[in-house]
Design a protein around this motif. Structure first.
Motif, mmCIF file in Angstrom:
data_model
loop_
_atom_site.group_PDB
_atom_site.id
_atom_site.type_symbol
_atom_site.label_atom_id
_atom_site.label_comp_id
_atom_site.label_asym_id
_atom_site.label_seq_id
_atom_site.Cartn_x
_atom_site.Cartn_y
_atom_site.Cartn_z
ATOM 1 N N UNK A 1 0.819 -1.197 0.000
ATOM 2 C CA UNK A 1 0.000 0.000 0.000
ATOM 3 C C UNK A 1 0.864 1.262 0.000
ATOM 4 N N UNK A 2 1.966 1.201 0.731
ATOM 5 C CA UNK A 2 2.874 2.352 0.742
ATOM 6 C C UNK A 2 3.393 2.610 -0.661
ATOM 7 N N UNK A 3 3.739 1.530 -1.393
ATOM 8 C CA UNK A 3 4.233 1.684 -2.758
ATOM 9 C C UNK A 3 3.176 2.337 -3.631
ATOM 10 N N UNK A 4 1.927 1.887 -3.474
ATOM 11 C CA UNK A 4 0.852 2.453 -4.271
ATOM 12 C C UNK A 4 0.698 3.924 -3.976
ATOM 13 N N UNK A 5 0.734 4.276 -2.678
ATOM 14 C CA UNK A 5 0.594 5.678 -2.310
ATOM 15 C C UNK A 5 1.711 6.512 -2.896
ATOM 16 N N UNK A 6 2.948 6.038 -2.786
ATOM 17 C CA UNK A 6 4.087 6.789 -3.310
ATOM 18 C C UNK A 6 4.006 6.942 -4.818
ATOM 19 N N UNK A 7 3.590 5.871 -5.507
ATOM 20 C CA UNK A 7 3.496 5.936 -6.957
ATOM 21 C C UNK A 7 2.413 6.930 -7.371
ATOM 22 N N UNK A 8 1.276 6.898 -6.681
ATOM 23 C CA UNK A 8 0.196 7.820 -7.006
ATOM 24 C C UNK A 8 0.597 9.250 -6.692
ATOM 25 N N UNK A 9 1.271 9.438 -5.567
ATOM 26 C CA UNK A 9 1.722 10.783 -5.207
ATOM 27 C C UNK A 9 2.727 11.298 -6.214
ATOM 28 N N UNK A 10 3.617 10.406 -6.676
ATOM 29 C CA UNK A 10 4.608 10.815 -7.672
ATOM 30 C C UNK A 10 3.962 11.225 -8.967
ATOM 31 N N UNK A 11 2.934 10.469 -9.388
ATOM 32 C CA UNK A 11 2.226 10.810 -10.617
ATOM 33 C C UNK A 11 1.525 12.142 -10.487
ATOM 34 N N UNK A 12 0.915 12.394 -9.321
ATOM 35 C CA UNK A 12 0.239 13.671 -9.098
ATOM 36 C C UNK A 12 1.234 14.818 -9.125
ATOM 37 N N UNK A 280 -1.248 11.178 4.154
ATOM 38 C CA UNK A 280 -2.053 10.279 4.983
ATOM 39 C C UNK A 280 -3.537 10.549 4.796
ATOM 40 N N UNK A 281 -3.881 11.832 4.656
ATOM 41 C CA UNK A 281 -5.276 12.182 4.445
ATOM 42 C C UNK A 281 -5.774 11.786 3.079
ATOM 43 N N UNK A 282 -4.913 11.866 2.082
ATOM 44 C CA UNK A 282 -5.321 11.549 0.723
ATOM 45 C C UNK A 282 -5.377 10.042 0.477
ATOM 46 N N UNK A 283 -4.494 9.294 1.147
ATOM 47 C CA UNK A 283 -4.454 7.838 0.964
ATOM 48 C C UNK A 283 -4.609 7.149 2.325
ATOM 49 N N UNK A 284 -5.795 7.230 2.931
ATOM 50 C CA UNK A 284 -5.977 6.687 4.288
ATOM 51 C C UNK A 284 -5.721 5.191 4.395
ATOM 52 N N UNK A 285 -5.930 4.444 3.318
ATOM 53 C CA UNK A 285 -5.682 3.008 3.374
ATOM 54 C C UNK A 285 -4.224 2.658 3.566
ATOM 55 N N UNK A 286 -3.335 3.592 3.248
ATOM 56 C CA UNK A 286 -1.899 3.323 3.369
ATOM 57 C C UNK A 286 -1.402 3.415 4.805
ATOM 58 N N UNK A 287 -2.231 3.897 5.715
ATOM 59 C CA UNK A 287 -1.809 4.038 7.112
ATOM 60 C C UNK A 287 -2.719 3.235 8.031
ATOM 61 N N UNK A 288 -3.271 2.142 7.512
ATOM 62 C CA UNK A 288 -4.126 1.272 8.314
ATOM 63 C C UNK A 288 -3.360 0.771 9.534
#
Length: 349
Positions: A1-12, A280-288
């Motif tokens: 999930x952390x990888x997904x968050x970082x990849x999405x954040x990088x794309x944004x 953390x607010x944008x990708x809440x699933x990454x900090x379960x």
């Protein structure tokens, strides 16, 4: 999930930069090289330190200002250009190498590079800042109290666009000096009141160190007590040198907990804290399963953000439960926040 968050954040991030007409880190865009250093980042770029990095070569400069999260942010670079001072030497080893500088108010809170790198070491010498030589591209960042600027802070980040393996120890030291001396000039220009550090005489390239919890001396010092060893089996720590880095981490492990299981404690300061809270607010699933808390530090450090995370992450849908109870997690996070906050001069809570 952390990888997904970082990849999405990088794309944004890339989309935001492209939309703003700016691609930083893939080459600066402007109307051509500046003729003198004074024209580059309005005189903040430390040309003498840059010249030392390039071994005395003649330098070219360029840069521009762009809007980032509603704040004026300066980008500039220096690189070797023309013949070296020693007639017998050539510029081949500097081909494609640039020193890049980014100057922004703390309110433009999206940190990057060394400022957000948890594996960075403290830059030291009286600065709130980080130095990173663990990735492909080395970088440094410092944060200065600056009441006149939005967010009451000045964030200066620099990097060398070159594989760290291709740079000498002296060049890495010059990168740190380039960062701090550029920050000194920028702070003077903006009328910042924050205390400035000294010109670095060394850089700390210590890698992650694994040792028994009772012998922790770095970012894990004063975190694990006898109760944690007995109740949780957390007998080993992986840590970096302690100091005033803008992002810090302490990792805790124990053989009884199973292969791959570990607890990660992180501290974020200034723009680094604002960025992590945003993600953390944008990708809440990454900090379960994470436990977080804030602590007032004042000035450019603002409100520090501390986080406890356990890996593998708890996943109720798959029947995976946290192995560290809430009380134990709070105790570990409290100890880590107290130790890290004390190093950064944060208020006792």
């Amino acid at each position: 999930m952390r990888y997904i968050r970082n990849r999405a954040a990088g794309a944004a991030l890339v989309l935001a930069l492209t939309a703003g007409g700016l691609i930083w880190g893939f080459g600066l865009r402007d109307d051509g090289p500046a003729q003198v250093p004074a024209d580059t980042c309005r005189g903040a770029l430390a040309a003498e330190e840059a010249a030392a990095f390039f071994g005395g070569a003649e330098l070219a400069f360029k840069g521009h200002t762009a809007d980032w999260t509603g704040q004026a942010t300066e980008y500039c670079a220096a690189w070797a250009h023309g013949e070296r001072s020693e007639e017998s030497e050539e510029l081949e080893k500097f081909e494609g190498v640039q020193l890049e500088l980014n100057i922004r108010p703390s309110a433009a809170h999206r940190a990057s590079g060394a400022a957000e790198d948890a594996s960075a070491s403290p830059i030291g010498f009286g600065w709130n800042g980080s130095f990173s030589a663990s990735g492909l591209t080395p970088g440094a960042a410092v944060l200065v109290d600056c009441a006149p600027l939005p967010g009451k802070g000045l964030l200066v980040m620099a990097s060398a666009r070159q594989d760290v393996k291709e740079l000498s120890d002296e060049q890495l030291l010059q990168l740190a000096r380039f960062t701090t001396e550029s920050a000194r000039r920028a702070a003077e220009r903006f009328g910042c009141e924050g205390a400035l550090g000294q010109r670095p005489s060394a850089v700390d390239r210590t890698r992650w160190t694994t040792r028994p919890a009772a012998r922790a001396t770095g970012t894990c010092r004063d975190v694990v007590g006898p109760r944690d060893v007995e109740r949780l089996g957390l007998t080993t720590v992986s840590e970096k040198p302690a100091g005033r880095a803008l992002t810090e981490e302490c990792s805790l492990r124990g053989p009884e907990r199973g292969e791959g299981h570990h607890v990660r404690l992180r501290a974020y300061y200034g723009p680094s804290a604002e960025q992590e809270k945003y993600l953390d607010g944008r990708y809440p699933g990454s900090v379960l399963g994470a436990v977080v808390r804030a602590r007032s530090c004042g000035g450019a450090l603002d409100t520090a953000y501390y986080k406890f995370e356990e890996f593998p992450r708890p996943d109720a849908e798959k029947g995976v439960r946290s192995r560290v109870g809430g009380e134990d997690a709070q105790r570990l996070l409290t100890a880590f926040a107290a130790a890290s906050g004390a190093r950064h001069g944060c208020a006792v809570t």
